[in-house]
Design a protein around this motif. Structure first.
Motif, mmCIF file in Angstrom:
data_model
loop_
_atom_site.group_PDB
_atom_site.id
_atom_site.type_symbol
_atom_site.label_atom_id
_atom_site.label_comp_id
_atom_site.label_asym_id
_atom_site.label_seq_id
_atom_site.Cartn_x
_atom_site.Cartn_y
_atom_site.Cartn_z
ATOM 1 N N ILE A 62 -0.759 -2.234 0.614
ATOM 2 C CA ILE A 62 -1.297 -3.217 -0.331
ATOM 3 C C ILE A 62 -2.647 -2.837 -0.940
ATOM 4 N N CYS A 63 -3.302 -1.796 -0.428
ATOM 5 C CA CYS A 63 -4.656 -1.543 -0.931
ATOM 6 C C CYS A 63 -4.703 -0.519 -2.076
ATOM 7 N N GLY A 64 -3.733 0.359 -2.126
ATOM 8 C CA GLY A 64 -3.691 1.313 -3.238
ATOM 9 C C GLY A 64 -4.617 2.505 -3.084
ATOM 10 N N GLN A 65 -5.112 2.762 -1.886
ATOM 11 C CA GLN A 65 -6.064 3.862 -1.696
ATOM 12 C C GLN A 65 -5.389 5.211 -1.443
ATOM 13 N N CYS A 66 -4.193 5.204 -0.855
ATOM 14 C CA CYS A 66 -3.648 6.421 -0.265
ATOM 15 C C CYS A 66 -2.855 7.310 -1.231
ATOM 16 N N GLY A 67 -3.150 7.211 -2.509
ATOM 17 C CA GLY A 67 -2.349 7.970 -3.458
ATOM 18 C C GLY A 67 -2.533 9.473 -3.390
ATOM 19 N N GLY A 161 -3.693 -0.939 -8.424
ATOM 20 C CA GLY A 161 -4.637 0.040 -8.971
ATOM 21 C C GLY A 161 -4.661 1.370 -8.244
ATOM 22 N N CYS A 162 -3.508 1.820 -7.746
ATOM 23 C CA CYS A 162 -3.470 3.065 -6.959
ATOM 24 C C CYS A 162 -3.611 4.303 -7.851
ATOM 25 N N ALA A 180 -0.788 -4.200 -17.150
ATOM 26 C CA ALA A 180 -0.569 -5.154 -16.056
ATOM 27 C C ALA A 180 -1.761 -6.104 -15.943
ATOM 28 N N LYS A 181 -2.964 -5.540 -16.029
ATOM 29 C CA LYS A 181 -4.170 -6.366 -15.901
ATOM 30 C C LYS A 181 -4.310 -7.328 -17.073
#
Lengths: 247, 222
Positions: A62-67, A161-162, A180-181
């Motif tokens: 859910i956080c979108g950091q691990c791209g 926002g990944c 999307a935003k």
């Protein structure tokens, strides 16, 4: 299981960087992809080598950091999934797995697999919010919103926002993210007061940041962990025209 | 607020592209005259082309057509340059086949092939008939410029037949992606509507590709 990781190593923003191969044994199919990278890093620590820098936070999608780009695809071989939700059972024993950072002029590499995604923050700063104070949540029936409208807004709001859309797009277009935003807020009555200003300023910032234009390859919606539909981009295009006429 | 280049350029490409799509329908319809028995085809085709050349309205449309092709190409080039700049470093491994079609990833390459075709095609017909370059074109029995003869003699050269037929493939691919994307670029975002547009795009691309590709062969075998 045993795999060969081919991972992009880059000391810093100015370093040229290159792919380096690591043979890693002792992995299990139950491990998440990030755990496999953790395991590799532990082995590197024992060998007194520099660990591989990669981003993560929630590890629950859910956080979108691990791209990261895995075997030529954003977030790995599955559609609509974050890297942290990818498990080693998606690979076979003896596989070679190529891992690269997101590639885009607007996402410069900071180190190894970590890129600077603050271009997204600057797009958000241009209008992905509502200026008026809304206080606490109002009574649910005070502002009636048709279910269809709220569903569409919620689907757009799901964007984490990944940056997979930018990473996978051959033009590094940020159209899916920005649309999307924009659609999330412009579709709802609370966001309508600033709709034209929001569209104009967010899309203009998208251009200043150096993202490319959308040519509708459709790759972004396949790689988006939240399954944001590409139709959002068409809707944003309509809103851009509307903002030029009425804004 | 400055002009939004990302949208402006794409809008120009989409609008000119759709205009060219309409033109192709008219062009293919006229080509179907070539399928009629030889003498009927000759007189109909020649009188049709004379009508086109002499109509002032068609003259305006023709200039719009030249303008559309030039704008489509120039803006596509500008966009391609900007897009390349947006992704300066390519991936070591990129499995784009798994998330998008080859056509959508290579519209520039396919478009360049079509541009090459247009140059040859214009040299074959437009330069000879309108500019009077190369061998002089005769008149038919009714006194019309014998465009049919130009077409027929060209399509009795097997190399040209192959060239025209093979180049109909990139045309079909380009039209398939271009047609449906143009609607999205111009801001059509109705979900069911877009599904219908995608189906129309497929049928349109097949009809255009097969139509333009097969007529030279039929003329050759006549």
């Amino acid at each position: 299981m045993k795999v060969t990781f081919k991972i992009w190593r880059q000391e810093g923003p100015d370093d040229k960087g290159a792919i380096r191969a690591y043979e890693v044994d002792g992995l299990t199919e139950d491990m998440s992809f990030l755990e496999a990278l953790d395991h590799l890093n532990e082995l590197l620590v024992l060998k007194d080598e520099k660990v591989i820098a990669f981003e993560y936070d929630c590890r629950e999608g859910i956080c979108g950091q691990c791209g990261v780009f895995i075997n030529g695809r954003a977030h790995g071989p599955h559609d609509n999934m974050t890297t942290c939700q990818l498990h080693m059972r998606s690979f076979k024993d003896g596989d070679t797995i190529v891992v690269e950072p997101w590639r885009a002029a607007s996402f410069p590499v900071i180190k190894d697999l970590i890129v600077d995604r603050s271009a997204f923050d600057r797009i958000i700063e241009q209008g992905a919010f509502i200026s008026s104070k809304t206080g606490t949540a109002p009574e649910a029936n005070a502002i009636p919103i048709p279910k269809e409208v709220s569903d569409r807004a919620m689907d757009a709001a799901a964007c984490i926002g990944c940056g997979a859309c930018v990473a996978t797009c051959k033009n590094s277009s940020a159209a899916l993210f920005t649309s999307a935003k924009i659609n999330h807020l412009n579709g709802l009555p609370q966001g309508r007061a600033e709709e034209h200003k929001r569209v104009a300023e967010m899309t203009y910032q998208m251009e200043i940041e150096g993202f490319g234009s959308c040519t509708f390859t459709g790759a972004c919606e396949v790689e988006c962990p939240e399954g944001i539909s590409i139709i959002n981009i068409a809707e944003m295009n309509a809103r851009v025209t509307k903002s030029k006429v009425f804004g | 607020m400055a002009l939004n280049q990302l949208f402006f350029r794409k809008t120009i490409i989409a609008a000119t592209g759709l205009f060219l799509c309409i033109f192709l329908v008219v062009h293919l319809s006229a080509n179907c005259i070539l399928l009629l028995p030889e003498e009927t085809a000759r007189s109909l085709y020649n009188s049709y082309s004379t009508t086109l050349r002499e109509s002032p309205l068609i003259k305006i449309v023709a200039y719009l057509l030249y303008l559309s092709i030039i704008l489509h190409v120039v803006f596509a080039l500008l966009i391609t340059i900007a897009n390349r700049k947006a992704k300066p470093q390519k991936y070591v491994m990129n499995s784009s086949r798994e998330n998008s079609t080859w056509t959508s990833q290579n519209m520039g390459l396919i478009g360049t092939m079509i541009l090459l075709f247009i140059v040859v095609h214009l040299a074959n017909f437009w330069a000879r008939i309108k500019l009077g370059m190369g061998d002089a074109v005769g008149l038919d029995a009714a006194g019309n410029v014998d465009v049919y003869e130009v077409t027929s003699s060209l399509f009795h050269n097997i190399y040209y037949v192959i060239f025209y037929t093979v180049l109909a493939i990139p045309l079909a691919l380009h039209l398939h992606h271009g047609f449906k994307s143009a609607f999205k670029t111009l801001g059509f975002y109705h979900k069911k509507g877009l599904r219908i547009v995608a189906k129309i795009a497929l049928v349109y691309a097949i009809v255009m590709g097969v139509g333009f590709g097969i007529i030279p062969f039929i003329v050759y075998s006549k």
